[in-house]
Write an enzyme that holds these catalytic residues in place. Structure first.
Site, PDB file in Angstrom:
ATOM      1  N   HIS A 147      34.772  80.290  59.878  1.00 22.24           N
ATOM      2  CA  HIS A 147      35.331  79.852  58.601  1.00 22.24           C
ATOM      3  C   HIS A 147      36.200  78.634  58.876  1.00 22.24           C
ATOM      4  O   HIS A 147      36.987  78.624  59.828  1.00 22.24           O
ATOM      5  CB  HIS A 147      36.159  80.984  57.993  1.00 22.24           C
ATOM      6  N   CYS A 161      38.367  84.139  51.878  1.00 19.78           N
ATOM      7  CA  CYS A 161      37.696  83.351  52.922  1.00 19.78           C
ATOM      8  C   CYS A 161      36.604  84.139  53.644  1.00 19.78           C
ATOM      9  O   CYS A 161      35.743  83.554  54.286  1.00 19.78           O
ATOM     10  CB  CYS A 161      38.720  82.822  53.921  1.00 19.78           C
ATOM     11  N   ASN A 183      39.351  73.241  53.509  1.00 18.70           N
ATOM     12  CA  ASN A 183      38.995  74.659  53.424  1.00 18.70           C
ATOM     13  C   ASN A 183      38.425  74.942  52.031  1.00 18.70           C
ATOM     14  O   ASN A 183      39.145  74.875  51.043  1.00 18.70           O
ATOM     15  CB  ASN A 183      40.268  75.488  53.682  1.00 18.70           C
TER      16      ASN A 183
END
Ligand SMILES: CC(C)(COP(=O)(O)OP(=O)(O)OC[C@H]1O[C@@H](n2cnc3c(N)ncnc32)[C@H](O)[C@@H]1OP(=O)(O)O)[C@@H](O)C(=O)NCCC(=O)NCCS
Length: 331
Positions: free
Chosen positions: A258, A113, A288
């Site tokens: 993020h 990530c 995500n």
């Protein structure tokens, strides 16, 4: 010394929208559970046959167009992903082939990530050192082919989506514009908290029928542990970036965290005492997308007119590894 400016942004997400309701036909979950815990309402999944390289190419072309540049003007490609199209070679070379620019170096970067911000850090160093003047930085992810879509895997399956985001980075001598600093961190003591154990080069064989039957080739996560660390590390990384540049949270014009979970983003925003309108939040629509969340959110923010020349953009990430990172950019 030249510094590194973001001169183009682009993104691509597959057409196929998968709603929370659709997931309820595959696993024991509900729209209410997913929305309440994560803020996610839908995500995109690639159609059969679409590769990460293809999504990366589409995002890259959009970024090049915004920059007013041809692919032939790119000196290097840095591509962040945890879901490469193949074990090897990296997705970067397939993207390079799709863009038709043989000879240009293609570097795959694995920081999950935090991949996009790790990539920004690498590109910033390349540009400051004078090694390259124009770099294409891409974050791309295909999760939908690698998740356990049964009730066993529901904690992860509802979170992730597919997509790609790209930026074109260029050397500039313009004062007061570009990347001010990047800050990257890792703590491998937590590697197994969020990981995909198989297939593994450290095992003989790398994967077998038993592993497949047990579903150990799917990623696993201790969600609460991830949550707990993310809400500490992300504000910490933002403060590190601000302090390095003698700035305060009040100087931030736009925060792109993020997109892991709306509750994480909200907690980060509150800890930094930033007003709601300074937060970029698109997780409801894409879930995500790991290395792609920040460049997708950035490209959308640019298209929505949320960034003006001179604005202070702050980006921050946390993810598997653990890895975490931040960056400040004067737009
Ligand atoms: C994953 C996350 C949403 C789970 O929320 P939580 O409040 O911690 O929930 P828990 O994991 O404690 O699970 C609570 C219950 O919901 C269940 N559950 C898990 N996933 C579910 C789903 N998709 N649908 C319905 N129920 C689910 C669990 O089995 C558990 O049931 P139990 O109490 O009967 O055992 C949350 O921990 C989180 O967001 N963590 C960060 C994850 C992340 O961002 N990862 C990517 C990092 S880059």
């Amino acid at each position: 010394m030249p510094h590194c400016a973001i001169v183009g942004t682009g993104f691509y997400v597959p057409d196929r929208v998968v709603t929370n309701e659709e997931l309820t036909h595959l696993m024991d979950t509900s729209d209410e559970w997913i929305v309440e815990r994560t803020g996610i309402r839908e995500r995109r999944w690639v159609p059969e046959g679409m590769s990460g390289a293809e999504m990366a190419r589409r995002a890259s072309e959009a970024a090049l167009e915004e920059a007013g540049l041809e692919a032939s003007e790119v000196d290097a490609i840095v591509l962040a992903t945890l879901s490469p199209d193949h074990f090897f070679p990296g997705t970067g070379v397939f993207l390079q082939r799709e863009l038709g620019i043989p000879g240009v170096p293609a570097i795959d970067l694995r920081a999950q990530c935090s991949g996009f911000l790790y990539g920004l850090s690498v590109c910033d160093a390349f540009i400051r050192s004078g090694q390259y003047r124009t770099i294409l930085l891409v974050g791309v992810e295909i999760h939908s082919t690698g998740l356990d879509m049964s009730t066993r895997g529901r904690d992860l399956a509802v979170l992730f989506g597919d997509g790609a985001g790209a930026v074109v980075l260029r050397a500039t001598d313009e004062e007061g514009r570009g990347v001010l600093s990047t800050h990257i961190h890792a703590d491998g003591r937590f590697a197994e908290i969020l990981w995909a154990e198989y297939s593994s080069s450290a095992r003989h064989p790398r994967i077998d029928a038993e592993v497949l039957a047990q579903g150990r080739h799917y990623p696993t996560m201790q969600g609460r542990e991830v949550f707990k660390h993310a809400v500490v590390r992300m504000p910490e990384a933002v403060m590190e970036a601000l302090e390095t540049n003698g700035l305060t949270t009040e100087d931030i014009d736009l925060l792109i965290p993020h997109q892991a979970n709306q509750r994480i983003s909200e907690m980060v925003r509150r800890r930094l005492k930033l007003p709601e309108e300074k937060l970029v939040d698109n997780i409801a629509r894409y879930g995500n997308t790991t290395a792609a969340t920040i460049p997708i959110a950035l490209a959308e923010a640019v298209r929505d007119g949320r960034l003006e020349r001179g604005d202070l953009l702050c980006m921050v990430a946390f993810g598997s590894g653990f890895t975490w990172a931040s960056a400040l950019v004067r737009w």
